[in-house]
Motif scaffolding. Structure first.
Motif, PDB file in Angstrom:
ATOM      1  N   ARG A  44       0.839  -1.201   0.000  1.00  0.00           N
ATOM      2  CA  ARG A  44       0.000   0.000   0.000  1.00  0.00           C
ATOM      3  C   ARG A  44       0.875   1.254   0.000  1.00  0.00           C
ATOM      4  N   ALA A  45       1.924   1.219   0.838  1.00  0.00           N
ATOM      5  CA  ALA A  45       2.808   2.393   0.889  1.00  0.00           C
ATOM      6  C   ALA A  45       3.421   2.657  -0.477  1.00  0.00           C
ATOM      7  N   THR A  46       3.853   1.586  -1.140  1.00  0.00           N
ATOM      8  CA  THR A  46       4.455   1.747  -2.458  1.00  0.00           C
ATOM      9  C   THR A  46       3.436   2.302  -3.443  1.00  0.00           C
ATOM     10  N   ALA A  47       2.200   1.784  -3.375  1.00  0.00           N
ATOM     11  CA  ALA A  47       1.172   2.232  -4.311  1.00  0.00           C
ATOM     12  C   ALA A  47       0.863   3.710  -4.110  1.00  0.00           C
ATOM     13  N   VAL A  48       0.677   4.102  -2.832  1.00  0.00           N
ATOM     14  CA  VAL A  48       0.362   5.510  -2.558  1.00  0.00           C
ATOM     15  C   VAL A  48       1.514   6.396  -3.009  1.00  0.00           C
ATOM     16  N   VAL A  52      -2.083  -1.073 -11.094  1.00  0.00           N
ATOM     17  CA  VAL A  52      -1.806  -2.320 -11.808  1.00  0.00           C
ATOM     18  C   VAL A  52      -0.791  -3.170 -11.045  1.00  0.00           C
ATOM     19  N   ILE A  53       0.381  -2.562 -10.781  1.00  0.00           N
ATOM     20  CA  ILE A  53       1.434  -3.334 -10.108  1.00  0.00           C
ATOM     21  C   ILE A  53       0.993  -3.783  -8.718  1.00  0.00           C
ATOM     22  N   PRO A  54       0.428  -2.871  -7.899  1.00  0.00           N
ATOM     23  CA  PRO A  54      -0.011  -3.339  -6.577  1.00  0.00           C
ATOM     24  C   PRO A  54      -1.001  -4.495  -6.648  1.00  0.00           C
ATOM     25  N   SER A  55      -1.930  -4.464  -7.633  1.00  0.00           N
ATOM     26  CA  SER A  55      -2.894  -5.567  -7.673  1.00  0.00           C
ATOM     27  C   SER A  55      -2.206  -6.858  -8.089  1.00  0.00           C
ATOM     28  N   LEU A  56      -1.227  -6.740  -8.978  1.00  0.00           N
ATOM     29  CA  LEU A  56      -0.418  -7.918  -9.331  1.00  0.00           C
ATOM     30  C   LEU A  56       0.243  -8.515  -8.084  1.00  0.00           C
ATOM     31  N   LEU A  57       0.850  -7.594  -7.313  1.00  0.00           N
ATOM     32  CA  LEU A  57       1.566  -8.055  -6.121  1.00  0.00           C
ATOM     33  C   LEU A  57       0.612  -8.667  -5.123  1.00  0.00           C
ATOM     34  N   ARG A  58      -0.559  -8.051  -4.967  1.00  0.00           N
ATOM     35  CA  ARG A  58      -1.511  -8.576  -3.997  1.00  0.00           C
ATOM     36  C   ARG A  58      -1.970  -9.968  -4.404  1.00  0.00           C
ATOM     37  N   VAL A  81       6.585  -3.258 -15.368  1.00  0.00           N
ATOM     38  CA  VAL A  81       5.446  -4.167 -15.325  1.00  0.00           C
ATOM     39  C   VAL A  81       5.851  -5.554 -15.810  1.00  0.00           C
ATOM     40  N   PHE A  82       6.603  -5.560 -16.929  1.00  0.00           N
ATOM     41  CA  PHE A  82       7.008  -6.857 -17.467  1.00  0.00           C
ATOM     42  C   PHE A  82       7.874  -7.613 -16.481  1.00  0.00           C
ATOM     43  N   VAL A  83       8.900  -6.911 -16.002  1.00  0.00           N
ATOM     44  CA  VAL A  83       9.852  -7.582 -15.116  1.00  0.00           C
ATOM     45  C   VAL A  83       9.142  -8.137 -13.892  1.00  0.00           C
ATOM     46  N   ILE A  84       8.321  -7.276 -13.274  1.00  0.00           N
ATOM     47  CA  ILE A  84       7.664  -7.716 -12.041  1.00  0.00           C
ATOM     48  C   ILE A  84       6.701  -8.863 -12.321  1.00  0.00           C
ATOM     49  N   GLY A  85       5.948  -8.708 -13.414  1.00  0.00           N
ATOM     50  CA  GLY A  85       5.023  -9.779 -13.770  1.00  0.00           C
ATOM     51  C   GLY A  85       5.748 -11.088 -13.954  1.00  0.00           C
TER      52      GLY A  85
END
Lengths: 651, 301, 213
Positions: free
Chosen positions: C30-34, C68-74, C186-190
Motif C-alpha cells: 500500500r505504501a508503495t502504491a500511494v 496495476v502493479i499493486p494488484s499484481l503483487l496482492r 510491469v514486465f519484469v515484475i510480472g
C-alpha cells in the motif's frame, strides 16, 4: 590557622597515620579524621569566599632537582573537599567493614595504603610542578593498586589489579609525555596559567587520554568495571567516588591553564555522550551489584564530560553564557556523583558484609533484616537516577540548561549539543531502569538464597558514613543555592572571564520547588500511611495467580528485568547466551546464562594485548640461558656500537 | 494570598477534572461498539469506594509499598502545577521548568515500579520491567519534542514554549507526542487498560497487588498524567496562550476533549500490538519529533 | 506550486519510512502504491501550462504504479499465502533508523550539490536520494520477494524523481523514458512473480539459492 598550616597539619597526620596505622587502628582513624577536617578547613573557606581566593607556597627546598611549588585554588579546593569528605567517610566505614578481627593480615596493610593514597591525591591537587605532579600521581596509582588487591586470595581481584596497573601506566606514559613537552616548550617544570602559549594547544590530546584512563572516560574505561567490582567496598567507594575525579581534575586543570585546540570541545562531548549511553546500558545488563555500580560510574563520568565539553564548546563560541551553565552542571555533578556513588558502594558493601554475595540473583528481601541500609540505598538510587528532589537532578538539570540554551540559540553549536541532550535523556531513563532493578532485586521481595534470608544490619560505624553521605545528597538537592558559591568560584578559577558572584535565579526557584516537593511528599506518605491503618490492614501472602506452592525463585530476577533491553542489544557487541531448554515429560534441568562482556575490552584491548604478548614471547626466545650465545650477543652488541661510532666519526 | 488562592484553585481543577478523561474514553469506546457503557463519572465512584476500603498488603511488602504511590502522586500533581493552562500560565514558572516536569514524570515512574516490585510477584516484575524499558524510548521522544519546542521558540520556559504554535512542524510534533501519550499512559496499542490477562499487561500488572487507598492514589495519579499529556499536546498544536482568557479556556477544554476522543477512537479501532513491535512504534514517534526538531532548526536559519 | 510539490515529496519520504517500518506485506504494497500515485501527479505540478502529453503520462503512471502493479503483487501474495515479513535480515527498527538517517543526510547533502536555482529550494533531489536509499535497504534487508519487489519500485520512484529535474530541458525524452520504464517495470515484475510462483509455490528468495549453479 592559615591555609598552609592546615594543609601541612593534614599531610603530617596522614603520614603519621601511614607510619603508625598498621599497629594502632584507633589512632589511625583519629589521625585520618583530623587530616580530613584540616583539609576541609583549608578548602571550605576558600570555596565560601571567606578566605583568600588562592594559596601559593614556593620554597627553595628542591625535590628531585626542582624547587617545591604548591598551590591551592578554588578548582583544586573543590576536589579537595571530595577527597577529604569521602576519604574520611570511607576510613570510618573500613574500620568495621575491613576490621582487624576478620582480616588480620590485610586490614593493617589497607590502613597504610589508604593513608598513602589520600596523601598522594592531596599532593596531586596542590602540586604546581610537573615533576612533583607525576611523582604524586605515581604514588596515587601504586597505592590504589595495593588497595584493589587487598584481598589477595581472590584471583579476580589480582587480575583486576593487574589490568588497573597496566592501564594506569599506559596513561602515565602519556602524562609523562605531556609534562615533558610542557617543560621542553616553556623551559621549566613549573606549572601555572599559560594560555598565551598557543603552541601548547595540541598537548590537550595527550592530557585527555592520559587523564582519561584514570577518569574512566570511554573508551579507555576498560580497567574500571573489574577493579571497582573486585576491590573491597570501601576502596570501591574511594575509587569510584574520589579517584576517578583526579582524572577529571587533570583534564579541567590543564584545559584551564593551557590553550586548547578548536576541536577539543567536540571530542570531549562525543566521548562523554558515548560513555553516558554505553556505560549505563552495560550497567543495566549486569547481574553483579558492584559491577553494575562500576559501569554506572562510566555513565556519570560521561555526563560530567558532556557538561565539560559543552563548556569548551562555549569558550570556542565567543564565551557563550550557556557554556558556563554546562560547566556549573559538570562541576556540581563531580560532587554529587562522589556523594551518591560512594553511598551506593557502601550500601553494596553492607550487603556483601551481611550475606557474602554480590550476585543480585541470589539476594532479595533484605529490607527486613537491613532496613537502614535499604532506605539509604533507595535514597542513593533516586539520586543517581537524577530524579528530583535530590542532588543528581540539580546537576543534570544545569547541564541540560546549558545544552538547551545552546540549542535555543540556534547557533552552529546547536547541531552537536542537541544529540548530547537526547543521549542524556536516554541515559537518564536507562539509569532509572538500572536502579529500580538494583534496589528492588536486592532489597525487595523474598530472599532468593539462604544467605539472603540470614542477613543482618551492619553496625553504626558502617551506617554512620552512609547517613553522612545521604544527608549531603539531600542537602545539595534541597538547597542547591548554598553550594553555588563553591561552583561559581571554581568556574572563576577555570576561566576568569566567566566570573559571576550571585546565583542564577532559576536555581533559587528550583531549590524552593524541590524543598516544597519533598515536604509535600513526606506529608502525603504520612497521610496515606495513617489512612491505611485507619481503614484496616490485612497482611496476606503475595497473590500467585492461584498457584499453590509459590517459591522465592518465581520472582522476577535482575536478568529477567533487563531482558527487554537485552533483546535490543545488537549481536556485534559480543554478548553470549547459553540456553538449554527443559526437555521431555520429566525435565531434569534447564540453563539460561547471559553474559555481557565489555565490548571495548574484548574487541579492541585484548587482541592488541595478545599481539604485544606474542611479540614479547617471541623475543623471549633469545633468553635461553646458554652462556655461549650470550657471549655472541655481547660481541655483536659491541660490534654494532663500534660501527655506529665509526659512522659518527666519519661524518 | 492571591497567589496561594490561585494555586489552590488550579490544583483543585487538576485533581477534580482528571478522572473525567478515562470516563470519556470509555464512553467513546462504548459508543463505537454500540454499547451504552459505564457512566462518564465512573472513575469518581471507583475512587470514592477505594478510598473507604481496607488494605490488603503482601507479607513481603515494605513501607515503600505505600510510600511509592504517595510520592508518585505528589510528583504527578507537582508536574501538573508546572504545566501552563493556556492564558493562565503555570503556577510556578522558571527557566528550565520543562525539564523538572519531565523528571517529575520519571520520579513517578520510579516510585510506581519500585512499589510494584515490593511484593515479589512475578507479575509486578513483568509490568515494571516493561514500563521502565519502554520508557527509555518514550523519554527520548519526549526530550526531542521538548528540544523542538525550545528551538522553535528560543526559550526553555514552559509558558513561553507553549505560547506559540510550532508552525510547520506542529503536525509532526503532535503525531510524535500522541504516540508518547499512548505509550506513557499505557493505552492501546501499547497496553490494554481493560485486559484481564496478567501476562500481557504493563501498567495493570504493576498495580495488581495494590488495594484500598493506595490503589485509589495510583489510579488518580494515572488520570492526572493522562490529562497532563492531553493538555501538553493541545498547547503544542494550538496557540492557546495568545487568546483571550475565555476563548483560551474554551479552546483548551475543547482540544483536550478532542485528544481524549482520539485516544478512545484509537482504542476502539486498533488492536494492541505484540510487545516486540512496541519499540518500532516508539522509534517512529521519536523520528517524528526529530523531524519536527530539524524543521524548527531549519525554519530559523 | 513549490510548496505543494514539497508537501507531496515530504509525503513520499514519510511513505518510505512507513515501508521500512512495517512488517505486513500488504502495508508495504500500500505504501508503495500511494507513493506511486503521489509521485505520478508530480509532472502536472512541474509544468507551467497544461499539456495533453504530460497529462497522459501522469495518468498512465498513476494507473500503473498505483493500481496495476499493486494488484499484481496482492494477487501473488494471496496465491503464495504469505502475509508478513517474519525475520528480515535487517530488523525493522534498525532499518527505520537507517532510513531516517539517510533522509536527513540526503537533505543535508543536497545543499552541497550544485543545483539550478529553481531546484535548490525544492525537495526533489533529497527526496530522490532518500527513495533510492530506502529501496536499497529494502532490497538488501528483506527476504520475501514481494518486499524486494516493493524495494525495487521505491528505488525506481527515486530515479523517476531525479528524472523530473530534466523535464523542462528535455520534456519528450523524460516522458518517453517514464513510459518505457513503466513498461519494463510491469514486465519484469510480472515475470518475476509468475516464475517464482510457478517454480516454488512460495516467494521466499532464500529458497532461490538452489538455482545458483
Amino acid at each position: 590557622m592559615t591555609t598552609g598550616e592546615l594543609l601541612l597539619g593534614a599531610a603530617l597526620c596522614l603520614v603519621l597515620g601511614a607510619a603508625l596505622g598498621p599497629w594502632f587502628p584507633r589512632l589511625w582513624l583519629a589521625l585520618l579524621l583530623a587530616a580530613a577536617t584540616g583539609a576541609l578547613g583549608a578548602a571550605l573557606p576558600m570555596l565560601a569566599g571567606a578566605g583568600p581566593p588562592e594559596w601559593e607556597w614556593r620554597s627553595a627546598f628542591a625535590v628531585g632537582g626542582e624547587p617545591v611549588h604548591l598551590r591551592l585554588d578554588s578548582l583544586s579546593a573543590l576536589f579537595l573537599v571530595i577527597v577529604s569528605f569521602v576519604g574520611g567517610a570511607s576510613a570510618v566505614y573500613s574500620s568495621e567493614y575491613w576490621s582487624d578481627d576478620t582480616r588480620p593480615v590485610s586490614a593493617p596493610a589497607g590502613r597504610l595504603w589508604m593513608s598513602s593514597m589520600l596523601v598522594a591525591m592531596g599532593l596531586v591537587l596542590v602540586a604546581s610542578n610537573g615533576l612533583h605532579f607525576l611523582i604524586a600521581w605515581e604514588l596515587f596509582t601504586v597505592s590504589a593498586y595495593f588497595l584493589i588487591t587487598l584481598e589477595r586470595e581472590s584471583r579476580a581481584a589480582r587480575s583486576a589489579g593487574w589490568l588497573y596497573l597496566a592501564a594506569s601506566h599506559g596513561g602515565a606514559v602519556l602524562l609523562l609525555g605531556f609534562f615533558a613537552a610542557i617543560a621542553a616548550r616553556t623551559g621549566s617544570w613549573d606549572l601555572g596559567p599559560m594560555r598565551d602559549h598557543r603552541d601548547l594547544a595540541p598537548l590537550f590530546w595527550l592530557a585527555l587520554f592520559g587523564f582519561g584512563v584514570k577518569g574512566g572516560v570511554f573508551p579507555v574505561h576498560v580497567w574500571l568495571p573489574s577493579a571497582h567490582a573486585n576491590a573491597p567496598s570501601h576502596v570501591s567507594a574511594l575509587m569510584s567516588g574520589v579517584a576517578i575525579n583526579m582524572g577529571i581534575y587533570g583534564m579541567m586543570r590543564f584545559s584551564g591553564w593551557l590553550p586548547v585546540p578548536a576541536a577539543a570541545g567536540w571530542a570531549v562531548l562525543g566521548l562523554g555522550a558515548a560513555g553516558a549511553l554505553l556505560g549505563i546500558a552495560l550497567a543495566f545488563l549486569q547481574s553483579d551489584l558492584k559491577r553494575l555500580l562500576a559501569y554506572c560510574t562510566v555513565e556519570n563520568v560521561g555526563i560530567i564530560l558532556i557538561g565539560f565539553g559543552g563548556a569548551l564548546v562555549g569558550v570556542s563560541h565567543g564565551d557563550a553564557p550557556w557554556g558556563r551553565l554546562a560547566l556549573a552542571g559538570a562541576l556540581l555533578h563531580v560532587w554529587n556523583h562522589s556523594l551518591f556513588k560512594s553511598l551506593l558502594f557502601f550500601g553494596a558493601g553492607s550487603v556483601l558484609h551481611a550475606t557474602g554475595k554480590r550476585e543480585m540473583s541470589q539476594l532479595g528481601g533484605l529490607w527486613r533484616s537491613m532496613p537502614w541500609t535499604a532506605g539509604l540505598f533507595a535514597l542513593g538510587a533516586v539520586a543517581v537516577s537524577g530524579l528530583p528532589p535530590l542532588n543528581g537532578f540539580v546537576s543534570e538539570w544545569l547541564v541540560y540548561l546549558g545544552l538547551f540554551d545552546a540549542a535555543a540559540s540556534r547557533g552552529s553549536a546547536a547541531w552537536m549539543l542537541m544529540p548530547a541532550a537526547i543521549v542524556m535523556g536516554m541515559s537518564g531513563a536507562l539509569a532509572l531502569a538500572t536502579f529500580v532493578k538494583a534496589g528492588a532485586t536486592v532489597f525487595l521481595g523474598a530472599g532468593r538464597s539462604k544467605a539472603a534470608d540470614d542477613g543482618r544490619e551492619c553496625g553504626m560505624r558502617m551506617l554512620g558514613p552512609m547517613f553522612a553521605l545521604g544527608s549531603a545528597c539531600l542537602a545539595v538537592g534541597l538547597a542547591p543555592v548554598l553550594f553555588w558559591p563553591a561552583i561559581s568560584r571554581s568556574i572563576e578559577a577555570w576561566r576568569p572571564e566567566w566570573a559571576v558572584s550571585e546565583a542564577p535565579a532559576p536555581i533559587i526557584t528550583l531549590g524552593w520547588v524541590q524543598a516544597a516537593l519533598a515536604a509535600v511528599a513526606c506529608v502525603a506518605v504520612a497521610w496515606l500511611w495513617r489512612k491505611r491503618a485507619r481503614n484496616g490492614l490485612r497482611r496476606a501472602p503475595t497473590w500467585g495467580c492461584a498457584y499453590s506452592a509459590p517459591t522465592a525463585r518465581m520472582q522476577y530476577t535482575g536478568g529477567s528485568f533487563s531482558g527487554i533491553v537485552a533483546s535490543w542489544v545488537p549481536r556485534i557487541s559480543g554478548f553470549s547466551r547459553i540456553l538449554r531448554r527443559p526437555r521431555g515429560p520429566f525435565p531434569s534441568g534447564a540453563t539460561w546464562i547471559e553474559e555481557f562482556p565489555d565490548t571495548v575490552l574484548s574487541y579492541a584491548i585484548e587482541p592488541m594485548a595478545a599481539i604485544v604478548l606474542r611479540v614479547s614471547a617471541a623475543t623471549r626466545r633469545l633468553q635461553h640461558g646458554r652462556l655461549q650465545f650470550y657471549v655472541v650477543y655481547l660481541l655483536s652488541g659491541l660490534a654494532v656500537v663500534a660501527i655506529l661510532v665509526w659512522i659518527g666519526v666519519k661524518q | 494570598m492571591i497567589i496561594a488562592l490561585e494555586s489552590a484553585v488550579r490544583l483543585a481543577v487538576w485533581l477534580l477534572l482528571a478522572p473525567l478523561l478515562p470516563g470519556v474514553i470509555n464512553k467513546v469506546k462504548a459508543w463505537v461498539a454500540g454499547r451504552r457503557g459505564p457512566p462518564v463519572l465512573q472513575l469518581y465512584f471507583d475512587l470514592a469506594r477505594l478510598w473507604r476500603k481496607s488494605v490488603v498488603m503482601s507479607t513481603l511488602a515494605s513501607p515503600g509499598f505505600v510510600a511509592g504511590p504517595a510520592i508518585a502522586w505528589v510528583a504527578l500533581a507537582g508536574a501538573a502545577m508546572l504545566m501552563p493552562l493556556g492564558p493562565a500560565g503555570g503556577a510556578i514558572s522558571f527557566k528550565g521548568d520543562v525539564l523538572l516536569l519531565v523528571y517529575l514524570l520519571a520520579l513517578a515512574r520510579f516510585c510506581t515500579a519500585w512499589a510494584a516490585l515490593e511484593t515479589g510477584s512475578a507479575f509486578g516484575g513483568m509490568g515494571a520491567a516493561r514500563e521502565v524499558s519502554f520508557a527509555v524510548l518514550s523519554e527520548v521522544a519526549l526530550i526531542t519534542a521538548v528540544l523542538a519546542l525550545s528551538v522553535q521558540t528560543g526559550n526553555i520556559t514552559l509558558s513561553e514554549m507553549l505560547s506559540l504554535s510550532v508552525g510547520s512542524g506542529a503536525m509532526l510534533l503532535a503525531a510524535g507526542l500522541f504516540g508518547v501519550l499512548l505509550a506513557e499512559n499505557c493505552r492501546v496499542p501499547f497496553d490494554d487498560p481493560n485486559t484481564h490477562l496478567e501476562l500481557t499487561m504493563v501498567h495493570e500488572a504493576m498495580v495488581l497487588d495494590h488495594s484500598g487507598p493506595p490503589f485509589a492514589v495510583i489510579l488518580h495519579g494515572a488520570s492526572i498524567k493522562l490529562l497532563l499529556f492531553a493538555v501538553l499536546l493541545s498547547q503544542v498544536v494550538l496557540p492557546v496562550g495568545k487568546l483571550s482568557p475565555l476563548a483560551g479556556t474554551a479552546t483548551l477544554a475543547g482540544a483536550v476533549l478532542a485528544v481524549t476522543v482520539c485516544v478512545g477512537l484509537v482504542e476502539s479501532l486498533t488492536a494492541r500490538m505484540a510487545f516486540r513491535r512496541v519499540p518500532l512504534i516508539l522509534t517512529a514517534s521519536f523520528l517524528l519529533c526529530l523531524f519536527a526538531l530539524l524543521l524548527a532548526l531549519k525554519g530559523g536559519a | 506550486m513549490g510548496s505543494t510539490m514539497n508537501l507531496l515529496i515530504g509525503l513520499a519520504m514519510g511513505l518510505n519510512l512507513l515501508a521500512l517500518g512495517s512488517g505486513r506485506l500488504s502495508a508495504i504494497i500500500r505504501a508503495t502504491a500511494v507513493q506511486g500515485v503521489v509521485l505520478g501527479v508530480m509532472p502536472l505540478l512541474l509544468e507551467y501550462t497544461f499539456d495533453w502529453m504530460v497529462a497522459l503520462v501522469a495518468l498512465v503512471t498513476v494507473a500503473v504504479k498505483g493500481f496495476v502493479i499493486p494488484s499484481l503483487l496482492r494477487r501473488a501474495m494471496r496465491a503464495a499465502k504469505i502475509q508478513r515479513e517474519e525475520e528480515p535480515l535487517i530488523g525493522f527498527v534498525p532499518s527505520l533508523l537507517l532510513g531516517a538517517g539517510g533522509t536527513i543526510a540526503a537533505i543535508a547533502g543536497a545543499r552541497m550539490l550544485p543545483l539550478l536555482p529553481e531546484h535548490a529550494g525544492t525537495l526533489l533531489v533529497p527526496g530522490s536520494m532518500a527513495s533510492i536509499l530506502t529501496g536499497l535497504i529494502l532490497l538488501i534487508g528483506r527476504v520475501k520477494a514481494i518486499s524486494q519487489v516493493c524495494g525495487y519500485l521505491i528505488l525506481e520512484n527515486g530515479i523517476y524523481l531525479f528524472g523530473l529535474l530534466l523535464i523542462h530541458s528535455t520534456p519528450l525524452l523524460v516522458e518517453s523514458g517514464i513510459l518505457l520504464d513503466l513498461t519494463v517495470g510491469v514486465f519484469v515484475i510480472g515475470i518475476i512473480v509468475d516464475r517464482i510462483q510457478r517454480a516454488f509455490d512460495s516467494l521466499d528468495t532464500r529458497k532461490l539459492t538452489v538455482l545458483r549453479e
